[in-house]
Each structure stands twice: as C-alpha cells, then as structure tokens.
Design a protein around this motif. Structure first.
Motif, PDB file in Angstrom:
ATOM      1  N   ASP A 262       0.346  -1.075   0.252  1.00 22.00           N
ATOM      2  CA  ASP A 262       0.210   0.145   0.247  1.00 22.00           C
ATOM      3  C   ASP A 262       0.703   1.002  -0.176  1.00 22.00           C
ATOM      4  OD1 ASP A 262      -1.989   1.939  -0.219  1.00 22.00           O
ATOM      5  OD2 ASP A 262      -2.538   1.203   2.491  1.00 22.00           O
ATOM      6  N   PRO A 263       0.731   2.139  -0.933  1.00 19.25           N
ATOM      7  CA  PRO A 263       1.623   3.335  -1.568  1.00 19.25           C
ATOM      8  C   PRO A 263       0.846   4.056   0.046  1.00 19.25           C
ATOM      9  CG  PRO A 263      -0.027   3.438  -3.100  1.00 19.25           C
ATOM     10  CD  PRO A 263      -0.410   1.863  -1.642  1.00 19.25           C
ATOM     11  N   ASN A 264      -0.005   4.388   0.480  1.00 18.47           N
ATOM     12  CA  ASN A 264       0.517   5.010   1.833  1.00 18.47           C
ATOM     13  C   ASN A 264       1.021   4.565   2.643  1.00 18.47           C
ATOM     14  OD1 ASN A 264      -2.154   6.823   0.347  1.00 18.47           O
ATOM     15  ND2 ASN A 264      -3.660   4.792   0.976  1.00 18.47           N
ATOM     16  N   ASP A 265       1.159   3.608   2.479  1.00 16.67           N
ATOM     17  CA  ASP A 265       2.075   3.163   4.232  1.00 16.67           C
ATOM     18  C   ASP A 265       3.522   3.741   4.701  1.00 16.67           C
ATOM     19  OD1 ASP A 265       0.891   1.478   4.954  1.00 16.67           O
ATOM     20  OD2 ASP A 265       1.284  -0.365   4.143  1.00 16.67           O
ATOM     21  N   TYR A 266       3.782   4.197   3.086  1.00 22.56           N
ATOM     22  CA  TYR A 266       5.206   5.279   2.844  1.00 22.56           C
ATOM     23  C   TYR A 266       4.764   6.242   2.856  1.00 22.56           C
ATOM     24  CZ  TYR A 266       6.753   0.173   2.142  1.00 22.56           C
ATOM     25  OH  TYR A 266       6.426  -1.149   2.456  1.00 22.56           O
ATOM     26  N   PRO A 267       6.103   7.813   3.612  1.00 25.09           N
ATOM     27  CA  PRO A 267       5.794   8.655   3.819  1.00 25.09           C
ATOM     28  C   PRO A 267       5.805   9.139   2.376  1.00 25.09           C
ATOM     29  CG  PRO A 267       6.969   8.647   5.325  1.00 25.09           C
ATOM     30  CD  PRO A 267       6.209   6.756   4.815  1.00 25.09           C
ATOM     31  N   ASP A 268       6.694   9.107   1.852  1.00 24.87           N
ATOM     32  CA  ASP A 268       7.472   9.235  -0.172  1.00 24.87           C
ATOM     33  C   ASP A 268       7.916   8.786  -0.614  1.00 24.87           C
ATOM     34  OD1 ASP A 268       9.608   9.090   1.707  1.00 24.87           O
ATOM     35  OD2 ASP A 268      10.376  11.981   1.533  1.00 24.87           O
ATOM     36  N   SER A 269       8.267   9.113  -1.903  1.00 20.09           N
ATOM     37  CA  SER A 269       8.837   8.221  -2.528  1.00 20.09           C
ATOM     38  C   SER A 269      10.802   7.265  -2.001  1.00 20.09           C
ATOM     39  CB  SER A 269       8.821   7.947  -3.646  1.00 20.09           C
ATOM     40  OG  SER A 269      10.181   9.894  -3.715  1.00 20.09           O
ATOM     41  N   ARG A 270      11.044   8.391  -1.237  1.00 17.76           N
ATOM     42  CA  ARG A 270      12.270   7.679  -0.756  1.00 17.76           C
ATOM     43  C   ARG A 270      12.369   6.873  -0.469  1.00 17.76           C
ATOM     44  NH1 ARG A 270      16.689   7.742   2.312  1.00 17.76           N
ATOM     45  NH2 ARG A 270      18.615   8.604   1.586  1.00 17.76           N
ATOM     46  N   HIS A 271      11.066   6.961   1.125  1.00 19.38           N
ATOM     47  CA  HIS A 271      10.657   6.157   1.833  1.00 19.38           C
ATOM     48  C   HIS A 271      10.749   4.502   1.224  1.00 19.38           C
ATOM     49  CE1 HIS A 271      10.425   8.860   4.990  1.00 19.38           C
ATOM     50  NE2 HIS A 271      10.834   8.399   6.307  1.00 19.38           N
ATOM     51  N   PHE A 272       9.968   4.189   0.140  1.00 13.49           N
ATOM     52  CA  PHE A 272       9.583   3.463  -0.532  1.00 13.49           C
ATOM     53  C   PHE A 272      10.551   3.052  -1.110  1.00 13.49           C
ATOM     54  CE2 PHE A 272       8.077   1.439  -4.555  1.00 13.49           C
ATOM     55  CZ  PHE A 272       7.630   0.382  -4.084  1.00 13.49           C
ATOM     56  N   ALA A 273      12.055   3.873  -1.855  1.00 13.13           N
ATOM     57  CA  ALA A 273      12.528   3.125  -2.456  1.00 13.13           C
ATOM     58  C   ALA A 273      14.043   2.685  -1.003  1.00 13.13           C
ATOM     59  CB  ALA A 273      13.562   4.208  -3.343  1.00 13.13           C
ATOM     60  N   ALA A 274      13.630   2.625   0.015  1.00 10.76           N
ATOM     61  CA  ALA A 274      14.815   2.370   0.987  1.00 10.76           C
ATOM     62  C   ALA A 274      13.570   0.893   1.300  1.00 10.76           C
ATOM     63  CB  ALA A 274      14.686   3.234   2.292  1.00 10.76           C
ATOM     64  N   PHE A 275      12.681   0.728   1.355  1.00 14.44           N
ATOM     65  CA  PHE A 275      12.169  -0.285   1.570  1.00 14.44           C
ATOM     66  C   PHE A 275      12.246  -1.690   0.303  1.00 14.44           C
ATOM     67  CE2 PHE A 275       8.652  -3.101   0.515  1.00 14.44           C
ATOM     68  CZ  PHE A 275       8.318  -3.902   1.917  1.00 14.44           C
TER      69      PHE A 275
END
Length: 113
Positions: free
Chosen positions: A1-14
């Motif tokens: 779910d993209p709402n679990d990450y505040p921004d794209s950098r956090h998703f890339a880190a995940f």
C-alpha cells in the motif's frame, strides 16, 4: 500500500535501493545500497534496470539521455548506474501507485531513451 510510506524515498529504502547514509560529528557520508529490503521486488526492479541499461548502450549511440552520460563517466561503476536506475523506477512506481496517475516519460529524464 503506497499510503504506508510518507514519500518515494522511504519506499525506495524499503525496497533496498536507497543509499546508506551515516554520519557523526556533523560529517555525513553516503555509502552503497543496503543488502536488506524486499528481496522479490528488489530483484524485479534490478532486472528491469539492467534491461534499461542495456537498451541505452545499444540504442542511444549519440549519448543524449541522462543514463548515457552516466555510462560515459568513468568514475561511476556499472552497478551503481543500474542501482540508480532501479531507485528511480521504485520512486516512479510509488508515485504512480500513490496518486493514480498514468506514467509520463517526459517527467522522468533518467528513464527516457
């Protein structure tokens, strides 16, 4: 779910493509990519980035794209270039999922050919 990450950098880190940042005493150093992350998603994005890297080498002889300028730079390793492409792909994927937009290649200079 993209709402679990505040921004794209956090998703890339995940996923595992954000560079490791460490620092002490006011000095910050940026290291390589992490070995942790979502293994399946990381492999998929890495293979897509390798494909994109190969396309640039084969179909951009004039070296007009941003990836081609990175390839021409002798100080940057091939693996670092592939990881930067994968990082960008992860960020674009998060943005598309978060905002429900269609992909616009003109907005992504790193991904254009």
């Amino acid at each position: 779910d993209p709402n679990d990450y505040p921004d794209s950098r956090h998703f890339a880190a995940f996923v595992g493509f954000a560079p490791k940042v460490t620092g002490s005493g006011g000095k910050v150093s940026v290291g390589g990519t992490r070995k942790s992350g979502n293994r399946i998603l990381k492999r998929v994005l890495y293979m897509c980035a390798i494909s994109r890297y190969g396309q640039t080498k084969k179909y951009d002889p004039e070296r007009t794209s941003k990836v081609a300028t990175l390839i021409d730079n002798e100080d940057v390793s091939n693996k670092r270039i592939v990881c930067s492409i994968a990082n960008r792909m992860a960020r674009v994927a998060w943005t598309i999922a978060k905002h429900g937009e269609k992909f616009d290649g003109k907005k992504c200079r790193l991904l254009e050919l």
